[in-house]
Each structure stands twice: as C-alpha cells, then as structure tokens.
Design an enzyme around this catalytic site. Structure first.
Site, PDB file in Angstrom:
ATOM      1  CB  SER A   1      -0.880  -0.005   1.257  1.00 20.87           C
ATOM      2  OG  SER A   1      -1.436   1.265   1.520  1.00 20.87           O
TER       3      SER A   1
ATOM      4  CE1 TYR B   1      -4.287  -2.298   4.663  1.00 18.35           C
ATOM      5  CE2 TYR B   1      -3.547  -0.094   4.066  1.00 18.35           C
ATOM      6  CZ  TYR B   1      -3.977  -1.360   3.702  1.00 18.35           C
ATOM      7  OH  TYR B   1      -4.096  -1.686   2.371  1.00 18.35           O
TER       8      TYR B   1
END
Length: 274
Positions: free
Chosen positions: A154, A167
């Site tokens: 990501s 995350y």
C-alpha cells in the site's frame, strides 16, 4: 524475446488469496482471461463461487477454494486440492489483507485507546496472511525451481497515513518481507523464483469504505477528497487499473525483475503536496 509471448501465462496455475474481494476478484479475472488456471481463495465459499462462475462464463478455468489464510492446516489442505485439480501452483498473488475500524484512531478513539487486539488482528491478517501462503505454495515453487509471487502492499507502507497506524505498519512489513523473500528464494532455490509487490494507490474496497465515503450520502468524506486532491490523476483507482501491472509481474515480461515494489497510484507517491 518474441513480443507475442511476452505476457503469455497460458497454462500457469495461479492462486489468488482474498480472491473474492474487490481487488482480488479483478486479479482472478485478469489472470484467467490471460489463460491461467485460477484458484479463487477466500474465507467464504459463496463469494468465491460467484467469481468462479464469472470466469467460466467468459471461457476461463477456475476453482473456488474457501480457506482462511491464517489457518495453516486449511492452507495445506487447500494446496493439495488445488494441485490435484488444476496442477502445480506457479503463481501466487497474496491479495488477502485489509484494515479494521478497531485498529484506527479518530474522534472516538485516541492513540492511547487503540485496541491492542484490533492492532494485532490487522497486523496478522496482512503480514502472517502473506507469509503463510508464501510458505505453503512457495515450497512447491522451490522444489520445481520456478514461480512468481506477488504481494499486495500500500501507499501507507512508505508514506504513513493518519489514523491507520496498524495498517501502515503491517504493509511496511509486507514490503520488507517481499524484498527479503526475493533474495532468499533466488539465492537458495534458484533465480527463476521471483517475489515482487504491487503498491496500489487509493481504491475503494470493503475494508476502507468506512474511512473514505459517507454511507448516508455515498459521497467522499473529507479524507477521501483530500486523497483525490493529492492524486495528480484526480481520481480513485478502478480495480482494472491494476491488471496490466499484475500481468507484467507474473509473466515472462518481468523475467529479470524481483524484489521490487511497483506503485499503481495515479501519481500519488510523486506528489509533494506543494
């Protein structure tokens, strides 16, 4: 190399974890359309079967494999089933992952109230959920001396985003793990085993929708609008925007590419904000 075969993956056997999700299902359909035999892996059978049906309707070959990527015994059983049905696995796409509201901070939860269990669950899903399939399916690749693994990371791995501490940390670990695996697999088991990662920019998925859209109006939140304003292409990504990059990484077109993290982000990572 013949340009006509540069992206040829016909007859390869691909496992896509998280294969019933928004991005994962697109990965499945992309590889199936290119001629690979696809194992659609997800926690629930029904969504996996739906993806399989869509692939078969287009003339592709696919198999639904309900499995929790954090369950080692289930992964081992799934690997045996896939090999017996489709053949030896040569491509692994680790699409399982995501975020959870309990692992974020915001108006109702400060850093000091961040739930350790929620943080750990997000970290396990993204990191252990990548490592374990690499172990299970990478074993066969090591024995045969060939294969391609693509992990999904990501933008938050390199540019930490507000609110999503768990995350971002987990995806940073996936980047490091990808690079470590690339070196280890090539040096230990042969140079024809490659490990790379895709780093998507901002795509609406079931895991991040609560942060980026207002369910009452179905419009972007302030955070969602800020993301678009910092993306030079001025939009969120569509799942199909990842298809070309994925096909490149799993095909002969990237024979000498390993240990890289390929951004597909509309220019987000190039934008200084000034």
């Amino acid at each position: 190399m013949n340009p006509a075969t540069l992206f040829d993956i016909r007859g390869e056997v691909a496992v896509i974890t998280g294969g019933s999700g928004v991005l994962g299902s697109t990965f499945c359909r992309t590889l199936a359309a290119a001629g690979a035999f696809v194992a659609v892996m997800g926690r629930r059978r029904e969504p996996c079967e739906a993806v399989v049906e869509s692939i078969r309707a287009e003339g592709g070959e696919a198999l639904a494999v309900p499995c929790d990527v954090l369950d080692g015994e289930a992964l081992d059983a799934a690997a045996r089933h896939i090999e017996a049905t489709l053949g030896p696995v040569t491509i692994l796409v680790n699409g399982a992952g995501g975020n959870h509201p309990k692992a974020t901070i915001g108006p109702d939860r400060s850093l000091f109230e961040l739930d350790p269990a929620g943080f750990g669950a997000v970290f396990d899903l993204n990191v252990q959920g990548t490592l374990r399939p690499c172990q299970v399916f990478g074993r066969g690749m090591a024995a045969r001396g060939r294969g391609s693994i693509v992990n999904i990371t990501s933008m938050s791995a390199d540019r930490p985003l507000t609110r999503v501490a768990a995350y971002g940390a987990a995806k940073a670990a996936v980047v490091n793990l990808t690079r470590w695996l690339a070196v280890h697999m090539a040096q230990t088991y042969g140079p024809h085993i490659r490990v790379n990662a895709l780093a998507p920019g901002f795509f609406l998925t079931e895991q991040n929708r609560f942060l980026l859209t207002d369910p009452a109006t179905n419009t972007l939140t302030e955070r969602g609008r800020a993301i678009v304003s910092h993306t030079p292409m001025a939009r969120m990504g569509a799942p199909e925007d990842l298809s070309g990059a994925l096909l490149f990484l799993v095909s002969p077109a990237s024979t000498f590419v390993t240990g890289v993290v390929l951004p597909v982000d509309g220019g987000f990572s190039a934008q200084s904000g000034v």
